[in-house]
Design an enzyme around this catalytic site. Structure first.
Site, PDB file in Angstrom:
ATOM      1  CB  SER A   1      -0.987  -0.004   1.159  1.00  0.00           C
ATOM      2  OG  SER A   1      -0.331  -0.306   2.356  1.00  0.00           O
TER       3      SER A   1
ATOM      4  CG  HIS B   1      -4.030  -1.083  -2.097  1.00  0.00           C
ATOM      5  ND1 HIS B   1      -4.606   0.164  -2.111  1.00  0.00           N
ATOM      6  CD2 HIS B   1      -3.725  -1.345  -0.804  1.00  0.00           C
ATOM      7  CE1 HIS B   1      -4.638   0.646  -0.878  1.00  0.00           C
ATOM      8  NE2 HIS B   1      -4.107  -0.255  -0.062  1.00  0.00           N
TER       9      HIS B   1
ATOM     10  CE  LYS C   1      -7.808  -0.421   0.457  1.00  0.00           C
ATOM     11  NZ  LYS C   1      -7.937   0.680   1.400  1.00  0.00           N
TER      12      LYS C   1
HETATM   13  N1  PMP Z   1      -5.315  -4.219   3.627  1.00  0.00           N
HETATM   14  C1  PMP Z   1      -4.686  -3.245   2.949  1.00  0.00           C
HETATM   15  C2  PMP Z   1      -3.452  -3.578   2.178  1.00  0.00           C
HETATM   16  C3  PMP Z   1      -5.185  -1.939   2.984  1.00  0.00           C
HETATM   17  O1  PMP Z   1      -4.545  -0.954   2.360  1.00  0.00           O
HETATM   18  C4  PMP Z   1      -6.366  -1.676   3.717  1.00  0.00           C
HETATM   19  C5  PMP Z   1      -7.023  -0.295   3.749  1.00  0.00           C
HETATM   20  N2  PMP Z   1      -6.209   0.768   3.906  1.00  0.00           N
HETATM   21  C6  PMP Z   1      -6.970  -2.723   4.403  1.00  0.00           C
HETATM   22  C7  PMP Z   1      -6.428  -3.981   4.331  1.00  0.00           C
HETATM   23  C8  PMP Z   1      -8.178  -2.492   5.251  1.00  0.00           C
HETATM   24  O2  PMP Z   1      -9.319  -2.361   4.493  1.00  0.00           O
HETATM   25  P1  PMP Z   1     -10.563  -1.509   5.004  1.00  0.00           P
HETATM   26  O3  PMP Z   1     -10.266  -0.074   4.721  1.00  0.00           O
HETATM   27  O4  PMP Z   1     -11.710  -2.028   4.221  1.00  0.00           O
HETATM   28  O5  PMP Z   1     -10.705  -1.771   6.456  1.00  0.00           O
END
Ligand code: PMP
Length: 643
Positions: free
Chosen positions: A430, A458, A489
């Site tokens: 991320s 992602h 997302k």
């Molecule tokens: N895994 C990754 C790699 C993420 O970037 C995110 C969100 N930032 C999440 C899990 C968590 O997802 P959510 O926003 O739906 O809680």
């Protein structure tokens, strides 16, 4: 001129006056008003109830009447329960030559209904107070170095230390023992000149109103009056109180450590704030009536305000209402949950799927459920925080391997030789936008018979020719056992999911605590995600547009001399220095570009960066304007800091 300010608040109950709150200060005239207000506020908002009588007394005190003394040194003894606390008191009193301490402690219950303290001859156990109901009031004291402090909240520890320092300085007092009468405050103390002020963390049961004080007197009957006179009349200011840290176990001073941490974050430039967005999350957004090109959204496919998605959500509300009303295993299992799970499993090519309320909860629930005692979880060092938290909640041994380094992973597996376990990695990382080396990692998982889990937050809707994610990207024949993802997302909604075999999903439904113990997703959320997923399936050209935008944006930046590279929709622009990254993002914000500056602890120290996230709905014009402004800001802030 100084003034003594005293406040006592009480309530009449059944014909009796019940004490509610009391406090006192010695203050400069200029600090009087504000402190009177604060103490009245304290009296009026006390947990013991509303007073019907508040007595505020103000008396002048001449400077030359004041005796300055030092605060007792403070020590804390942690005990597991009240009985252990009582034992500590008896031992400490023994140390200062009081051999009948347990008899003294037996007299403690006699203090419960007294308004002041008991004055007890330690040797004869004779009570020396002229009026046993009233007891002795230690009064006229404050901290020497905090006259202007205003505090409408009681800080038991600070006030008790001031009082105890005065009490054990009185003629013939050799110690004081105190248990608070505040039902919410179980910490008490024993104080004596030779042992200092010893806080004992538990001296009674929480909720008990029983408390009192005993002043321990050793000396002749004739000197008692002198002692009482000192306690009740001598004006004392106690030095070295203000540098004491507040006590985290203090029931009302307990926000002080929180305040300190906020200050600490501010000092380190790690304090975070939020912007308020007043428009839908599109390529352009509005903040404070200003237009911004948004380069920081996870709305990769731009479906958040797609009419079809919106209509699906509205229709679901009309049909099912606004909430699900329960957890999945109780009453919150709607047909919408099951349909969406089926669609997700179908999209990811697995037998089954299970929904969670967020991606965060999907990772935490899944990893903690799979990481049973005796197993090992191998986790990439740059994995998302929700994976890290899942590891922390598991019973497994957690081994972190170097970022995307299959060699290091295999080495660590060999070293650990686990009987069973799990390898877990982000598909797209991320903060860097790079892609996990899954073909190699999965072959290691197979070789060592470990479960393979990939977080597709992602990658879903972003990589692979038609946005199916990492399996499509690498054209893998052998899929990971667990494909986790988020609806928040590309899928324009919120919620998390896990796709895998029937067996695995059945296990998670039974073991993942974040699935079991939380009310399930709401109808509108489910319908929006289902509609977005349908669009993703049927309109792969959106994915192509997103991928084209990424290529275009990177080439525009490169044309401006900015070195960037990515394989996903996350474009990291490495800056290095934390302060410089913040300054560049701030300048870009002034220029109407909303881009995140990412710094420690999200990324390593000295690796601060701008992190652009692209959408299918950015226009080429948006992207070239943004690239140009980013390049200018990078140069501008560089030269500014160099000059
Ligand atoms: N895994 C990754 C790699 C993420 O970037 C995110 C969100 N930032 C999440 C899990 C968590 O997802 P959510 O926003 O739906 O809680």
């Amino acid at each position: 001129m100084l003034y003594s300010l005293k406040m006592r608040a009480s309530q009449s109950k059944g014909g009796q006056n019940q004490h509610i709150s009391g406090a006192e200060r010695i203050l400069n005239e200029s600090d009087l008003n504000v402190n009177v207000e604060a103490l009245i506020s304290r009296a009026l908002h006390h947990s013991k109830g509303q007073p019907d009588f508040i007595n505020v007394k103000i008396e002048a005190v001449a400077e030359n009447e004041i005796e300055y003394i030092d605060a007792l040194p403070v020590k804390t003894v942690e005990v597991k329960d009240a009985a252990a606390g009582q034992k500590v008191i008896i031992e400490l009193l023994g140390k200062i030559g009081i051999t009948n301490a347990s008899d003294i402690m037996k007299m403690f219950s006699q203090t419960y209904n007294m308004r002041g303290a008991m004055l007890l001859n330690v040797d004869t156990l004779e009570r020396l107070e002229p009026n046993p109901e009233r007891g002795i009031r230690a009064t006229f004291m404050d901290a020497a170095d905090s006259k202007s402090n205003v505090n409408d909240k009681k800080n038991h520890f600070r006030e008790a230390l001031i009082l105890a320092s005065k009490v054990v300085n009185a003629p013939n007092i050799i110690a004081e023992v105190c248990v608070s009468d505040d039902p919410n405050y179980v910490t008490g103390y024993v104080a004596a000149p030779s042992i200092g002020y010893v806080r004992i963390t538990k001296l009674k049961e929480l909720g008990s109103p029983d408390g009192g004080r005993i002043f321990l007197y050793r000396g002749s009957r004739e000197d008692v009056e002198k002692c009482i006179n000192y306690l009740e009349k001598t004006k004392v200011l106690v030095k070295n109180i203000s540098n004491l840290k507040n006590d985290p176990t203090d029931s009302e001073g307990n926000v002080d450590y929180i305040k300190a941490e906020i200050e600490n974050l501010k000092d380190k430039q790690l304090y975070r704030t939020m912007n308020t967005i007043t428009s839908p999350q599109k390529a352009h957004i509005t903040i404070d009536n200003r237009d911004f090109i948004l380069l920081a959204s996870n709305n990769y496919l731009g479906l958040i305000d797609d009419e079809r998605v919106e209509n699906a959500a509205m229709k679901a509300i009309e049909q099912y209402g606004t909430g699900s009303g329960g957890s999945r295993l109780t009453t919150g299992n709607l047909i919408l949950h099951e349909e969406l799970e089926k669609d997700l499993a179908d999209f990811k090519g697995t037998d089954s799927a299970v929904l969670f309320n967020t991606g965060y909860m999907a990772n935490v629930g899944t990893i903690s459920a799979l990481g049973v005692k005796g197993s090992v979880i191998f986790s990439d060092e740059l994995n998302h925080a929700s994976i890290i938290d899942g590891c922390r909640l598991s019973r497994a041994n957690v081994v972190v391997y170097r970022h995307n380094d299959a060699g290091d992973l295999e080495h660590k597996i060999k070293e650990t030789s686990p009987a069973n376990g799990l390898i877990v990695t982000d598909a797209v990382f991320s903060m860097d936008g790079d892609i996990a080396n899954l073909p190699e990692i999965i072959s290691i998982a197979r070789k060592y018979n470990l479960l393979m889990m990939v977080d597709e937050a992602h990658s879903t809707g972003v990589i692979g020719k038609t946005g199916h994610g990492i399996v499509e990207y690498f054209n893998l024949k052998d899929k990971p056992d667990i494909l986790m993802g988020t609806l928040s997302k590309s899928l324009a909604s919120e919620g998390g999911f896990v796709c895998g075999s029937e067996l695995l999903i059945d296990y998670l439904r039974n073991k993942a605590r974040s699935f079991i113990f939380s009310t399930s997703l709401a109808p509108a959320t489910l319908a929006a995600a289902k509609s977005a997923l349908n669009i993703l399936k049927n309109e792969p050209e959106r994915v192509t547009r997103l991928q084209d935008n990424v290529k275009y944006f990177c080439s525009e930046l490169q044309r401006q001399g900015v070195n960037v590279e990515t394989k996903s929709a996350i474009v990291p622009i490495i800056v290095g220095d934390e302060g410089r990254a913040m300054a560049i993002a701030a300048r870009l914000f002034d220029e109407g570009i909303y881009i995140s500056a990412i710094r420690y602890p999200t990324v390593a120290k000295g690796q601060a960066r701008l992190r652009a996230a692209l959408m299918a709905t950015h226009s080429k014009q948006d992207l070239s304007i943004a690239a140009q402004k980013i390049s200018l800001a990078l140069n501008y802030v560089k030269s500014e800091t160099q000059n």
